[in-house]
Design a protein around this motif. Structure first.
Motif, PDB file in Angstrom:
ATOM      1  N   GLY A   1     -10.227   6.958   5.839  1.00  0.00           N
ATOM      2  CA  GLY A   1     -10.969   5.923   5.028  1.00  0.00           C
ATOM      3  C   GLY A   1     -11.157   6.269   3.779  1.00  0.00           C
ATOM      4  N   LYS A   2     -10.400   6.143   3.313  1.00  0.00           N
ATOM      5  CA  LYS A   2      -9.801   7.118   1.780  1.00  0.00           C
ATOM      6  C   LYS A   2      -9.680   5.773   1.053  1.00  0.00           C
ATOM      7  CE  LYS A   2      -8.317  11.135   2.331  1.00  0.00           C
ATOM      8  NZ  LYS A   2      -7.231  12.717   1.547  1.00  0.00           N
ATOM      9  N   LEU A   3     -10.700   5.628  -0.044  1.00  0.00           N
ATOM     10  CA  LEU A   3     -10.528   4.246  -1.203  1.00  0.00           C
ATOM     11  C   LEU A   3      -9.602   4.189  -1.859  1.00  0.00           C
ATOM     12  CD1 LEU A   3     -12.509   1.960  -2.542  1.00  0.00           C
ATOM     13  CD2 LEU A   3     -13.275   3.630  -3.899  1.00  0.00           C
ATOM     14  N   GLU A   4      -8.465   5.273  -2.101  1.00  0.00           N
ATOM     15  CA  GLU A   4      -7.755   5.228  -2.738  1.00  0.00           C
ATOM     16  C   GLU A   4      -6.699   4.665  -2.266  1.00  0.00           C
ATOM     17  OE1 GLU A   4      -8.240   9.831  -1.847  1.00  0.00           O
ATOM     18  OE2 GLU A   4      -9.010   7.594  -2.227  1.00  0.00           O
ATOM     19  N   ALA A   5      -6.244   5.321  -1.000  1.00  0.00           N
ATOM     20  CA  ALA A   5      -5.142   4.840  -0.230  1.00  0.00           C
ATOM     21  C   ALA A   5      -5.353   3.150  -0.132  1.00  0.00           C
ATOM     22  CB  ALA A   5      -5.315   5.484   1.090  1.00  0.00           C
ATOM     23  N   GLY A   6      -6.333   3.025   0.800  1.00  0.00           N
ATOM     24  CA  GLY A   6      -6.801   1.496   0.945  1.00  0.00           C
ATOM     25  C   GLY A   6      -6.713   0.358  -0.194  1.00  0.00           C
ATOM     26  N   LEU A   7      -7.180   0.503  -1.771  1.00  0.00           N
ATOM     27  CA  LEU A   7      -6.100   0.254  -2.192  1.00  0.00           C
ATOM     28  C   LEU A   7      -4.603  -0.192  -3.418  1.00  0.00           C
ATOM     29  CD1 LEU A   7      -9.167   1.288  -5.076  1.00  0.00           C
ATOM     30  CD2 LEU A   7      -9.096  -0.899  -4.175  1.00  0.00           C
ATOM     31  N   LEU A   8      -3.903   0.778  -2.417  1.00  0.00           N
ATOM     32  CA  LEU A   8      -3.126   0.791  -3.205  1.00  0.00           C
ATOM     33  C   LEU A   8      -1.662   0.116  -2.048  1.00  0.00           C
ATOM     34  CD1 LEU A   8      -2.413   5.249  -3.663  1.00  0.00           C
ATOM     35  CD2 LEU A   8      -1.210   3.118  -5.331  1.00  0.00           C
ATOM     36  N   THR A   9      -2.604   0.095  -0.856  1.00  0.00           N
ATOM     37  CA  THR A   9      -1.894  -1.051   0.378  1.00  0.00           C
ATOM     38  C   THR A   9      -2.028  -2.110  -0.066  1.00  0.00           C
ATOM     39  OG1 THR A   9      -2.669   0.302   2.500  1.00  0.00           O
ATOM     40  CG2 THR A   9      -2.179  -1.748   2.794  1.00  0.00           C
ATOM     41  N   PHE A  10      -2.997  -2.337  -1.144  1.00  0.00           N
ATOM     42  CA  PHE A  10      -2.941  -4.120  -1.796  1.00  0.00           C
ATOM     43  C   PHE A  10      -2.199  -4.054  -3.247  1.00  0.00           C
ATOM     44  CE2 PHE A  10      -6.364  -4.190   0.979  1.00  0.00           C
ATOM     45  CZ  PHE A  10      -6.232  -5.440   1.494  1.00  0.00           C
ATOM     46  N   ILE A  11      -2.523  -2.684  -4.168  1.00  0.00           N
ATOM     47  CA  ILE A  11      -1.293  -2.834  -5.598  1.00  0.00           C
ATOM     48  C   ILE A  11      -0.525  -2.918  -5.403  1.00  0.00           C
ATOM     49  CG2 ILE A  11      -1.858  -1.576  -7.778  1.00  0.00           C
ATOM     50  CD1 ILE A  11      -4.499  -0.707  -7.146  1.00  0.00           C
ATOM     51  N   ILE A  12       0.420  -1.510  -4.436  1.00  0.00           N
ATOM     52  CA  ILE A  12       2.203  -2.145  -4.271  1.00  0.00           C
ATOM     53  C   ILE A  12       2.502  -2.720  -4.147  1.00  0.00           C
ATOM     54  CG2 ILE A  12       4.027  -0.434  -3.229  1.00  0.00           C
ATOM     55  CD1 ILE A  12       1.933   1.915  -2.386  1.00  0.00           C
ATOM     56  N   PRO A  13       2.429  -3.757  -3.139  1.00  0.00           N
ATOM     57  CA  PRO A  13       3.495  -4.958  -2.890  1.00  0.00           C
ATOM     58  C   PRO A  13       2.500  -6.556  -3.991  1.00  0.00           C
ATOM     59  CG  PRO A  13       1.046  -4.716  -1.499  1.00  0.00           C
ATOM     60  CD  PRO A  13       1.210  -3.298  -2.016  1.00  0.00           C
TER      61      PRO A  13
END
Length: 280
Positions: A196-208
């Protein structure tokens, strides 16, 4: 790793298995060239680094020294990937004529190589209950590495350019390096889902978003720089925060992995033993 609910959903153990009161301990041993699991009684396992015993789906388990080394290597791979990415990407925010920018650009391919190696190490050591998902991420990484080498040899080098700069200047080259970043996206998605890490969730969308925006040409340079800078910051936070987690988090339910390593006949024997203990 994922929660108990996720593990039971993916593995589907016998009913009420986690309610066993028999003190069953699952151990893996190498016998005749293959892994073997053995059910024994007791409240602790040999080799535990702190004596703590965790209750797993298929029996109690503990963190051993080899587990600690593996988790540290996994996290170190992420730090290496993050540091290399941030170093290589920082040239986009420096003045074109600065000496630091020039040094970074001259070494961008080396940084890319080191970062890809760190990511590959983490993907090799990552603990995911569904083996097919792990193999898919590893295959994407391998495809990205091969594509990167091909793009460098066939496109960037003949143009007397670095691979990184060639991809920046030629958006279609994203097709060659994209699978590598797809594997990274899968890794951060798994981390975000499990913890449930926010930074990981945001990276999931930012990278692609950055890669597809560059590939399609639908994103202007200003927007790409904003997302790239956000990616850099979140990647550093993501990698750094991994070392604040307990070691057991990156191991997951060790009893599940021990069980999955067994031949089918020995799996049936373990399940039968557990069901017998639960009904007794």
């Amino acid at each position: 790793m994922a929660s108990r609910l996720l593990s039971t959903t993916l593995i589907t153990p016998p009913a009420n298995l986690n309610k066993s009161s028999s003190g069953l301990t699952a151990r893996v041993r190498l016998r005749k060239g293959r892994l073997s699991i053995r059910a024994v009684s007791g409240s602790s396992q040999g080799g535990s680094v702190d004596g703590t015993v965790y209750k797993g789906v298929y029996g109690p388990w503990s963190v051993e020294q080899s587990d600690v080394k593996e988790v540290i290597l996994y996290r170190s791979g992420l730090v290496t990937a993050a540091a290399s990415f941030v170093a290589a990407s920082s040239a986009a925010f420096l003045p074109e004529d600065s000496w630091l920018s020039e040094i970074i650009k001259q070494n961008q391919d080396l940084l890319y190589l080191v970062g890809a190696g760190g990511l590959g190490l983490s993907l090799f050591l990552i603990h995911i209950y569904v083996t097919e998902i792990k193999r898919t991420l590893q295959a994407l990484w391998a495809l990205g590495v091969v594509g990167s080498l091909a793009a460098y040899a066939a496109l960037a080098r003949p143009a007397s350019d670095s691979l990184v700069q060639y991809v920046v200047d030629n958006s279609t080259a994203v097709w060659f390096v994209g699978p590598l970043f797809a594997s990274l996206t899968g890794l951060v998605f798994k981390e975000g889902l499990c913890y449930g890490k926010l930074e990981a969730g945001l990276l999931t969308f930012i990278i692609p978003s950055v890669l597809l925006g560059h590939l399609s040409g639908l994103m202007n340079d200003e927007a790409k720089l904003v997302l790239l800078g956000t990616w850099m910051a979140l990647f550093v936070v993501f990698a750094g925060r991994k070392f604040t987690q307990p070691i057991k988090d990156d191991i997951g339910d060790k009893s599940v992995f021990m069980f999955m390593a067994l031949p089918e006949d020995e799996k049936k024997a373990v399940v039968a033993k557990l069901e017998q203990d639960n009904s007794g």
